[in-house]
Design a protein around this motif. Structure first.
Motif, PDB file in Angstrom:
ATOM      1  N   VAL A   1      45.854  42.397  34.908  1.00  0.00           N
ATOM      2  CA  VAL A   1      47.102  41.744  35.296  1.00  0.00           C
ATOM      3  C   VAL A   1      47.857  42.707  36.210  1.00  0.00           C
ATOM      4  O   VAL A   1      47.996  43.886  35.896  1.00  0.00           O
ATOM      5  N   CYS A   2      48.330  42.212  37.327  1.00  0.00           N
ATOM      6  CA  CYS A   2      49.007  43.084  38.289  1.00  0.00           C
ATOM      7  C   CYS A   2      50.098  42.297  39.009  1.00  0.00           C
ATOM      8  O   CYS A   2      49.803  41.340  39.722  1.00  0.00           O
ATOM      9  N   HIS A   3      51.353  42.699  38.804  1.00  0.00           N
ATOM     10  CA  HIS A   3      52.482  42.028  39.435  1.00  0.00           C
ATOM     11  C   HIS A   3      53.234  42.997  40.324  1.00  0.00           C
ATOM     12  O   HIS A   3      53.412  44.165  39.970  1.00  0.00           O
ATOM     13  N   SER A   4      53.689  42.503  41.452  1.00  0.00           N
ATOM     14  CA  SER A   4      54.535  43.297  42.340  1.00  0.00           C
ATOM     15  C   SER A   4      55.937  42.711  42.341  1.00  0.00           C
ATOM     16  O   SER A   4      56.168  41.587  41.874  1.00  0.00           O
ATOM     17  N   ASN A   5      56.889  43.476  42.875  1.00  0.00           N
ATOM     18  CA  ASN A   5      58.239  42.953  43.021  1.00  0.00           C
ATOM     19  C   ASN A   5      58.522  42.657  44.488  1.00  0.00           C
ATOM     20  O   ASN A   5      57.645  42.817  45.346  1.00  0.00           O
ATOM     21  N   LYS A   6      59.740  42.267  44.777  1.00  0.00           N
ATOM     22  CA  LYS A   6      60.077  41.883  46.152  1.00  0.00           C
ATOM     23  C   LYS A   6      60.070  43.071  47.111  1.00  0.00           C
ATOM     24  O   LYS A   6      60.026  42.898  48.323  1.00  0.00           O
ATOM     25  N   TYR A   7      60.100  44.285  46.530  1.00  0.00           N
ATOM     26  CA  TYR A   7      60.059  45.485  47.374  1.00  0.00           C
ATOM     27  C   TYR A   7      58.634  45.956  47.631  1.00  0.00           C
ATOM     28  O   TYR A   7      58.415  46.978  48.260  1.00  0.00           O
ATOM     29  N   LYS A   8      57.659  45.212  47.092  1.00  0.00           N
ATOM     30  CA  LYS A   8      56.238  45.533  47.221  1.00  0.00           C
ATOM     31  C   LYS A   8      55.862  46.817  46.474  1.00  0.00           C
ATOM     32  O   LYS A   8      54.979  47.567  46.876  1.00  0.00           O
ATOM     33  N   ASN A   9      56.572  47.048  45.364  1.00  0.00           N
ATOM     34  CA  ASN A   9      56.184  48.098  44.421  1.00  0.00           C
ATOM     35  C   ASN A   9      55.382  47.464  43.292  1.00  0.00           C
ATOM     36  O   ASN A   9      55.461  46.254  43.066  1.00  0.00           O
ATOM     37  N   ILE A  10      54.640  48.275  42.578  1.00  0.00           N
ATOM     38  CA  ILE A  10      54.010  47.789  41.348  1.00  0.00           C
ATOM     39  C   ILE A  10      55.103  47.566  40.313  1.00  0.00           C
ATOM     40  O   ILE A  10      55.913  48.450  40.042  1.00  0.00           O
ATOM     41  N   GLU A  11      55.131  46.396  39.744  1.00  0.00           N
ATOM     42  CA  GLU A  11      56.093  46.077  38.685  1.00  0.00           C
ATOM     43  C   GLU A  11      55.453  46.245  37.315  1.00  0.00           C
ATOM     44  O   GLU A  11      56.050  46.799  36.408  1.00  0.00           O
ATOM     45  N   THR A  12      54.224  45.767  37.184  1.00  0.00           N
ATOM     46  CA  THR A  12      53.456  46.017  35.971  1.00  0.00           C
ATOM     47  C   THR A  12      51.979  45.816  36.270  1.00  0.00           C
ATOM     48  O   THR A  12      51.613  45.073  37.199  1.00  0.00           O
ATOM     49  N   THR A  13      51.148  46.480  35.507  1.00  0.00           N
ATOM     50  CA  THR A  13      49.703  46.245  35.570  1.00  0.00           C
ATOM     51  C   THR A  13      49.090  46.764  34.274  1.00  0.00           C
ATOM     52  O   THR A  13      49.507  47.801  33.758  1.00  0.00           O
ATOM     53  N   TYR A  14      48.136  46.010  33.751  1.00  0.00           N
ATOM     54  CA  TYR A  14      47.508  46.390  32.482  1.00  0.00           C
ATOM     55  C   TYR A  14      46.220  45.586  32.296  1.00  0.00           C
ATOM     56  O   TYR A  14      46.018  44.545  32.934  1.00  0.00           O
ATOM     57  N   PRO A  15      45.325  46.056  31.406  1.00  0.00           N
ATOM     58  CA  PRO A  15      44.068  45.342  31.171  1.00  0.00           C
ATOM     59  C   PRO A  15      44.152  44.427  29.954  1.00  0.00           C
ATOM     60  O   PRO A  15      44.876  44.706  28.994  1.00  0.00           O
ATOM     61  N   ILE A  16      43.421  43.340  29.995  1.00  0.00           N
ATOM     62  CA  ILE A  16      43.245  42.470  28.829  1.00  0.00           C
ATOM     63  C   ILE A  16      41.744  42.352  28.573  1.00  0.00           C
ATOM     64  O   ILE A  16      40.987  41.954  29.466  1.00  0.00           O
ATOM     65  N   LEU A  17      41.318  42.687  27.389  1.00  0.00           N
ATOM     66  CA  LEU A  17      39.906  42.588  27.035  1.00  0.00           C
ATOM     67  C   LEU A  17      39.520  41.127  26.851  1.00  0.00           C
ATOM     68  O   LEU A  17      40.113  40.410  26.054  1.00  0.00           O
ATOM     69  N   LEU A  18      38.507  40.681  27.605  1.00  0.00           N
ATOM     70  CA  LEU A  18      38.014  39.309  27.476  1.00  0.00           C
ATOM     71  C   LEU A  18      36.787  39.238  26.589  1.00  0.00           C
ATOM     72  O   LEU A  18      36.658  38.349  25.760  1.00  0.00           O
ATOM     73  N   GLN A  19      35.866  40.178  26.792  1.00  0.00           N
ATOM     74  CA  GLN A  19      34.695  40.244  25.926  1.00  0.00           C
ATOM     75  C   GLN A  19      33.978  41.571  26.131  1.00  0.00           C
ATOM     76  O   GLN A  19      34.145  42.238  27.150  1.00  0.00           O
ATOM     77  N   TYR A  20      33.188  41.943  25.118  1.00  0.00           N
ATOM     78  CA  TYR A  20      32.308  43.085  25.251  1.00  0.00           C
ATOM     79  C   TYR A  20      30.989  42.610  25.852  1.00  0.00           C
ATOM     80  O   TYR A  20      30.468  41.553  25.473  1.00  0.00           O
ATOM     81  N   LEU A  21      30.442  43.380  26.778  1.00  0.00           N
ATOM     82  CA  LEU A  21      29.188  43.035  27.415  1.00  0.00           C
ATOM     83  C   LEU A  21      28.048  43.807  26.758  1.00  0.00           C
ATOM     84  O   LEU A  21      28.221  44.948  26.330  1.00  0.00           O
ATOM     85  N   ALA A  22      26.892  43.188  26.702  1.00  0.00           N
ATOM     86  CA  ALA A  22      25.723  43.842  26.126  1.00  0.00           C
ATOM     87  C   ALA A  22      25.172  44.855  27.131  1.00  0.00           C
ATOM     88  O   ALA A  22      24.855  44.509  28.265  1.00  0.00           O
ATOM     89  N   VAL A  23      25.101  46.113  26.708  1.00  0.00           N
ATOM     90  CA  VAL A  23      24.534  47.166  27.569  1.00  0.00           C
ATOM     91  C   VAL A  23      23.630  48.022  26.702  1.00  0.00           C
ATOM     92  O   VAL A  23      23.768  48.108  25.496  1.00  0.00           O
ATOM     93  N   THR A  24      22.699  48.676  27.373  1.00  0.00           N
ATOM     94  CA  THR A  24      21.778  49.532  26.634  1.00  0.00           C
ATOM     95  C   THR A  24      22.335  50.928  26.419  1.00  0.00           C
ATOM     96  O   THR A  24      22.026  51.589  25.457  1.00  0.00           O
ATOM     97  N   SER A  25      23.183  51.381  27.346  1.00  0.00           N
ATOM     98  CA  SER A  25      23.782  52.699  27.212  1.00  0.00           C
ATOM     99  C   SER A  25      25.018  52.781  28.098  1.00  0.00           C
ATOM    100  O   SER A  25      25.180  52.003  29.031  1.00  0.00           O
ATOM    101  N   TRP A  26      25.904  53.682  27.802  1.00  0.00           N
ATOM    102  CA  TRP A  26      27.060  53.924  28.625  1.00  0.00           C
ATOM    103  C   TRP A  26      27.566  55.332  28.350  1.00  0.00           C
ATOM    104  O   TRP A  26      27.233  55.936  27.351  1.00  0.00           O
ATOM    105  N   ARG A  27      28.375  55.823  29.285  1.00  0.00           N
ATOM    106  CA  ARG A  27      28.920  57.160  29.095  1.00  0.00           C
ATOM    107  C   ARG A  27      30.104  57.075  28.145  1.00  0.00           C
ATOM    108  O   ARG A  27      30.906  56.204  28.223  1.00  0.00           O
TER     109      ARG A  27
END
Length: 286
Positions: free
Chosen positions: A260-286
């Motif tokens: 999610v990413c919203h800007s304001n009228k001054y073209k600054n970042i107003e808010t941004t954050y992640p929302i988890l939708l699902q875990y993906l199947a992987v064999t390995s990760w760091r």
């Protein structure tokens, strides 16, 4: 909302190059405990967690240049949006120290190249640094706050703010959460679940939670866990500058997330954050 393949690809490259990321269960350990209850009033909150969220963090990581520079910024802001912000010369230097530090990292260099290719950033590094300063650190008057400049994208997303003394807004960073919890300023209330009813996993890098801070309550807030400051800064910057929409669905590593990413009228970042939708199947990760 369809998966943004282009942004997903660059997010995966950022993830693969986040060399300063902490390992869950090794470099840090959390205790999710129980699900948070429904909030009726600030004084009537069912607490699903009698213990802190963090059991352990290897603070040796905080000595790394980007972590140290990031942490130095966290005490520079007035959390109450009714109080205007004043940036001192020392705090201004700390901002530039942080920007210089993150721009030396692989993830910000990758982000810069990507944005240049897309025509969203200047090739000149100093001009790109100024662009980062403008969208993240320029002060503005947040709606519902003071009539004077009382907020910035960095303060809102990474530090957190309070509105009316009752509500916590922003505050989507795990380092700030850990440090504030360690000081006794944060009370973790338990995990929450998104519409997909997916319970967070304490051995993965993304959670949604409820907590109180400075007499206010955050009913639901999500954040990456254990990632470096430069990873979040790069990912959110790319999403903000290259996205025409407010919500982008990305797939990388073991996650499908909505940024999610919203800007304001001054073209600054107003808010941004992640929302988890699902875990993906992987064999390995760091």
């Amino acid at each position: 909302m369809e998966n943004n393949t282009d942004l997903s690809d660059v997010a995966q490259v950022l993830w693969d190059n986040d060399v300063n990321r902490l390992q869950p269960g090794i470099d840090y350990k959390i205790d999710l405990q129980d699900r948070a209850g429904q909030i009726l009033t600030n004084a009537d909150v069912t607490d699903g967690a009698g213990l802190p969220l963090f059991l352990f963090v290897n603070e040796e990581f905080f000595k790394k240049k980007t972590f140290s520079a990031f942490i130095s910024l966290l005490d520079n802001y007035e959390s109450d949006t009714r109080q205007p912000e004043i940036i001192t010369p020392e705090e201004e230097r700390e901002i530039h120290t942080f920007l210089d530090a993150v721009m030396e990292t692989p993830v910000l260099q990758i982000a810069h190249r990507y944005l240049v290719e897309k025509g969203r950033a200047k090739v000149n590094k100093e001009q790109f640094k100024q662009q980062l300063y403008d969208i993240w650190f320029s002060l503005y008057a947040r709606k519902g706050g003071s009539s004077q400049p009382d907020s910035s994208g960095f303060e809102h997303v990474f530090v957190g703010e309070t509105r009316g003394g009752r509500t916590v807004i922003g505050f989507h960073n795990w380092i700030q959460f850990y440090l504030q919890e360690k000081l006794g300023h944060v009370d973790y209330r338990g995990y929450t679940m998104e519409k997909n009813h997916l319970k967070p996993d304490e051995n993965k890098h993304l959670i949604t939670l409820q907590f109180s801070w400075k007499k206010g309550v955050k009913p639901r807030g999500s954040c990456f866990m254990g990632v470096s400051p430069e990873f979040e800064f790069a990912l959110y910057t790319i999403t903000f500058l290259s996205s025409s929409g407010r919500h982008q669905k990305l797939r990388f590593s073991q996650y499908e997330v909505e940024i999610v990413c919203h800007s304001n009228k001054y073209k600054n970042i107003e808010t941004t954050y992640p929302i988890l939708l699902q875990y993906l199947a992987v064999t390995s990760w760091r």
